[in-house]
Design an enzyme around this catalytic site. Structure first.
Site, mmCIF file in Angstrom:
data_model
loop_
_atom_site.group_PDB
_atom_site.id
_atom_site.type_symbol
_atom_site.label_atom_id
_atom_site.label_comp_id
_atom_site.label_asym_id
_atom_site.label_seq_id
_atom_site.Cartn_x
_atom_site.Cartn_y
_atom_site.Cartn_z
ATOM 1 N N LYS B 28 0.809 -1.217 0.000
ATOM 2 C CA LYS B 28 0.000 0.000 0.000
ATOM 3 C C LYS B 28 0.847 1.275 0.000
ATOM 4 O O LYS B 28 1.904 1.314 0.630
ATOM 5 C CB LYS B 28 -0.892 -0.054 1.253
ATOM 6 C CG LYS B 28 -1.787 1.139 1.488
ATOM 7 C CD LYS B 28 -2.932 1.215 0.517
ATOM 8 C CE LYS B 28 -3.634 2.573 0.610
ATOM 9 N NZ LYS B 28 -4.461 2.863 -0.577
ATOM 10 N N ASN B 52 -12.646 4.151 -6.572
ATOM 11 C CA ASN B 52 -12.251 4.339 -5.176
ATOM 12 C C ASN B 52 -11.635 5.705 -5.001
ATOM 13 O O ASN B 52 -11.089 6.290 -5.930
ATOM 14 C CB ASN B 52 -11.270 3.252 -4.731
ATOM 15 C CG ASN B 52 -9.829 3.629 -5.002
ATOM 16 O OD1 ASN B 52 -9.209 4.369 -4.251
ATOM 17 N ND2 ASN B 52 -9.301 3.149 -6.125
ATOM 18 N N LEU B 56 -4.845 7.497 -0.061
ATOM 19 C CA LEU B 56 -3.531 7.167 0.512
ATOM 20 C C LEU B 56 -3.516 7.084 2.034
ATOM 21 O O LEU B 56 -2.583 7.545 2.682
ATOM 22 C CB LEU B 56 -2.479 8.188 0.049
ATOM 23 C CG LEU B 56 -2.185 8.194 -1.446
ATOM 24 C CD1 LEU B 56 -1.268 9.365 -1.790
ATOM 25 C CD2 LEU B 56 -1.547 6.887 -1.892
ATOM 26 N N ASN B 110 4.716 6.504 -6.811
ATOM 27 C CA ASN B 110 3.347 6.786 -7.239
ATOM 28 C C ASN B 110 3.207 8.280 -7.554
ATOM 29 O O ASN B 110 3.034 9.089 -6.660
ATOM 30 C CB ASN B 110 2.396 6.358 -6.119
ATOM 31 C CG ASN B 110 0.945 6.618 -6.445
ATOM 32 O OD1 ASN B 110 0.607 7.058 -7.544
ATOM 33 N ND2 ASN B 110 0.078 6.351 -5.494
ATOM 34 N N CYS B 113 -1.611 9.171 -8.205
ATOM 35 C CA CYS B 113 -2.827 8.954 -7.429
ATOM 36 C C CYS B 113 -3.824 10.069 -7.721
ATOM 37 O O CYS B 113 -3.526 11.247 -7.508
ATOM 38 C CB CYS B 113 -2.527 8.919 -5.929
ATOM 39 S SG CYS B 113 -4.043 8.761 -4.967
ATOM 40 N N ILE B 174 -1.300 0.992 -15.907
ATOM 41 C CA ILE B 174 -1.723 2.338 -15.551
ATOM 42 C C ILE B 174 -2.216 2.390 -14.100
ATOM 43 O O ILE B 174 -2.651 1.367 -13.557
ATOM 44 C CB ILE B 174 -2.884 2.823 -16.471
ATOM 45 C CG1 ILE B 174 -4.070 1.870 -16.374
ATOM 46 C CG2 ILE B 174 -2.414 2.966 -17.890
ATOM 47 C CD1 ILE B 174 -5.324 2.331 -17.145
ATOM 48 N N ASN B 175 -2.154 3.566 -13.498
ATOM 49 C CA ASN B 175 -2.893 3.808 -12.267
ATOM 50 C C ASN B 175 -4.368 3.962 -12.676
ATOM 51 O O ASN B 175 -4.716 3.817 -13.844
ATOM 52 C CB ASN B 175 -2.361 5.070 -11.579
ATOM 53 C CG ASN B 175 -2.635 5.054 -10.071
ATOM 54 O OD1 ASN B 175 -3.698 4.613 -9.637
ATOM 55 N ND2 ASN B 175 -1.702 5.537 -9.283
ATOM 56 N N THR B 176 -5.228 4.286 -11.743
ATOM 57 C CA THR B 176 -6.660 4.335 -12.063
ATOM 58 C C THR B 176 -7.011 5.534 -12.943
ATOM 59 O O THR B 176 -6.329 6.554 -12.935
ATOM 60 C CB THR B 176 -7.496 4.420 -10.775
ATOM 61 O OG1 THR B 176 -7.033 5.531 -10.006
ATOM 62 C CG2 THR B 176 -7.388 3.155 -9.958
#
Lengths: 272, 284
Positions: B28, B52, B56, B110, B113, B174-176
């Site tokens: 995480k 979502n 973080l 990251n 986000c 990819i991230n979201t």
């Protein structure tokens, strides 16, 4: 050393399984609730009252995530696990179509249940609203087996919405409220006369949030310990996605792993 | 590998899957300071996916090093820490702390986000921002540096090239995808901060296209993710040019899916007489 041993024991006790169980029976309790009785060729893992399962729903293309469902009943001798399901959307409606012999993939047991400390002879008030009565059946049995006296206070909109009354009566006195007065006392559970009469030492609640808040306010006012079972929206059920959080005195915590049962003194609900 | 934010610290899944059978676990997102995350509700189910806006939530890098690292350091797989931040200094300081942990062979940076107001994605949506973060972290971190890219950009290959040039060892994508859902009865967004990140099978074609574009552009390895839930999905990403894949949201539906996919890839390669996975990487 003792701590290490207990720690290990705890972990073993709550070992989680993803099992493909067999549907033994699906009983329609009314137009919008079914009781799904599951079994397995192997002995089912021990579960505690108040714990829940995550069901993988098949035959429902619009259902993406698992559905968290509280455990209604568990019986070691008959090797059965019961889920009381309210038909709310596509996923739960697909579950209601299951037939005896069908398979259901179930991740369980999840979460921490209701308080396990029961003082022999103590009266415990178990308050349920709507489908929220589900986990109180197993808890009532547990309280009774530990020498306590469970009192059930169950609320619903109408008489037809009351669930499993006969089963609850096996373990203790049942008090009922309905919003239209078609059964029991008319009104909400917090208006029931049993609250004035019976001297109980603590309260456990499961139901719609407004009802739980109302009972929590009552418990707070009369200074009786109270625990509530929450049903925040969740994805994983394992404490990984951090979606189902509830604000507590310790900050945001996962309902799936730290709950779903919380003592109201851990929450930040406004009770005064 | 399992994607950050979908598999906790691995230990949450230890009852359900043999963790050493997974190639890597990306834990995480960790930040320099503790973060409470966003308010509930943080998720909404959508067609073949979910939104979502966790934001973080984590107890900070000090807590991670002191309390979580000792519990996960002996898990027999690549334990990779996802590092996030809201300033370049925070990213670099957090990465420097993780650099000291012997059993953490890599970090995933990251910069993508979508659920944090300050920072996060802000760095990942411009080449300049991405380059600045990666350069700073590169100075503070000498092990394998993977940079996780945002799909919420016009040209992801351009960002990937900037990140490569700034010293990244690999990129993951990819991230979201930023999205939204509305409760029509209450006439309000379903998520507490109105928008959130979309994941799950719904994003897979977009992710695959971006992996293909980035793999053609950069020389460093590409880690593909976005909606992978079957062996066939994973093979598509490999053929698009990914050297490895991450499984994310699918972990919520089947906790053992990552191992099933890893075994499924091996089986598929055998059935189709490939000697090594290398033969299909970038095969399209």
């Amino acid at each position: 050393m003792l701590y290490v041993f207990l720690g290990r024991f705890h972990t073993l006790f709550y070992m989680k399984y993803n099992k493909i169980l067999t549907v033994k029976e699906v009983e329609w309790l009314n137009q919008s609730h079914v009781l799904i009785k599951l079994t397995d060729s192997m002995p089912l893992p021990e579960v505690m009252p108040g714990q829940f399962v995550q069901v993988k729903v098949e035959n429902s293309p619009r259902t993406f995530l698992r559905r968290p469902i509280s455990i209604n009943f568990y019986d070691r001798q008959s090797n059965e696990l019961w889920l009381l399901v309210q038909l709310k959307g596509d996923g739960t409606r697909a579950m209601a179509q299951l037939l005896p012999g069908d398979k259901l993939e179930v991740l369980f047991p999840l979460g921490n249940g209701f308080s396990q400390e029961v003082t022999p002879g103590e009266k415990v008030l178990l308050v349920g609203g709507g489908v929220g009565v589900a986990p109180l059946l197993l808890y009532g049995k547990y309280v009774q087996e530990k020498g306590g006296i469970p009192l059930f206070l169950l609320g619903a909109r109408t008489q037809a919405d009351l669930l499993e009354l006969d089963l609850f009566r096996q373990y203790g006195q049942v008090y009922v409220t309905t919003e239209d007065g078609s059964a029991g006392e008319k009104g909400f559970v917090t208006q029931h006369s049993v609250l004035q009469r019976a001297g109980f030492s603590r309260i456990s609640v499961c139901g719609p949030k407004p009802m739980m808040v109302a009972v929590a306010k009552y418990a707070n006012a009369v200074n009786i310990p109270c625990e509530v079972s929450l049903e925040n929206l969740m994805a994983c059920g394992l404490g990984a996605c951090l979606c189902c959080v509830e604000k507590t005195v310790r900050g945001n915590v996962c309902v799936c792993t730290e709950g779903p049962v919380f003592n109201i003194n851990q929450l930040t609900w406004e009770l005064d | 590998m399992t994607a950050s934010g979908t598999f906790g610290y691995g230990i949450e899944f230890a009852d359900l899957v043999n963790l050493s059978d997974i190639g890597g676990i990306i834990v995480k997102g960790t930040t320099l300071h503790p973060r409470e995350g966003n308010d509930y509700p943080r998720m909404a189910e959508t067609a073949s996916g979910m939104l979502n806006c966790v934001g973080l939530q984590n107890k900070g890098v000090d807590y991670f090093c002191k309390n979580i690292y000792p519990k996960i350091k002996d898990i027999d797989t690549n334990m990779i820490v996802n590092v996030s931040g809201s300033s370049i200094e925070d990213y670099a300081l957090c990465a420097a702390r993780i650099n000291e942990l012997e059993r953490i062979p890599a970090i995933e940076l990251n910069i993508s986000c979508p659920n944090v107001k300050q920072g996060g994605m802000a760095f990942g949506v411009t080449s300049k921002g991405a380059r600045a973060v990666v350069e700073a972290v590169r100075k503070a971190y000498d092990k394998t540096l993977i940079v996780k890219l945002s799909p919420n950009v016009t040209d992801i290959a351009e960002i990937a090239l900037a990140v490569e040039d700034a010293g990244a060892d690999a990129v993951s994508l990819i991230n979201t995808l930023m999205g939204m859902a509305i409760d029509i009865n209450r006439r309000c967004p379903k998520l507490s901060i109105n928008t959130g990140g979309l994941s799950g099978p719904a994003v897979k074609p977009v992710a695959l296209r971006m992996v293909w574009q980035v793999a053609k552009a950069v020389k460093i390895p590409v880690v593909g993710l976005g909606g992978i839930s079957t062996t066939e999905d994973a093979i598509e990403f490999l053929m698009a040019g990914a050297s490895a894949v991450q499984i994310g949201t699918a972990n919520f539906i089947d906790p053992a899916v990552s191992v099933k996919i890893a075994q499924g890839i091996s089986r598929w390669l055998d059935q189709h007489k490939y000697k090594s996975v290398q033969e299909i990487i970038g095969a399209v």
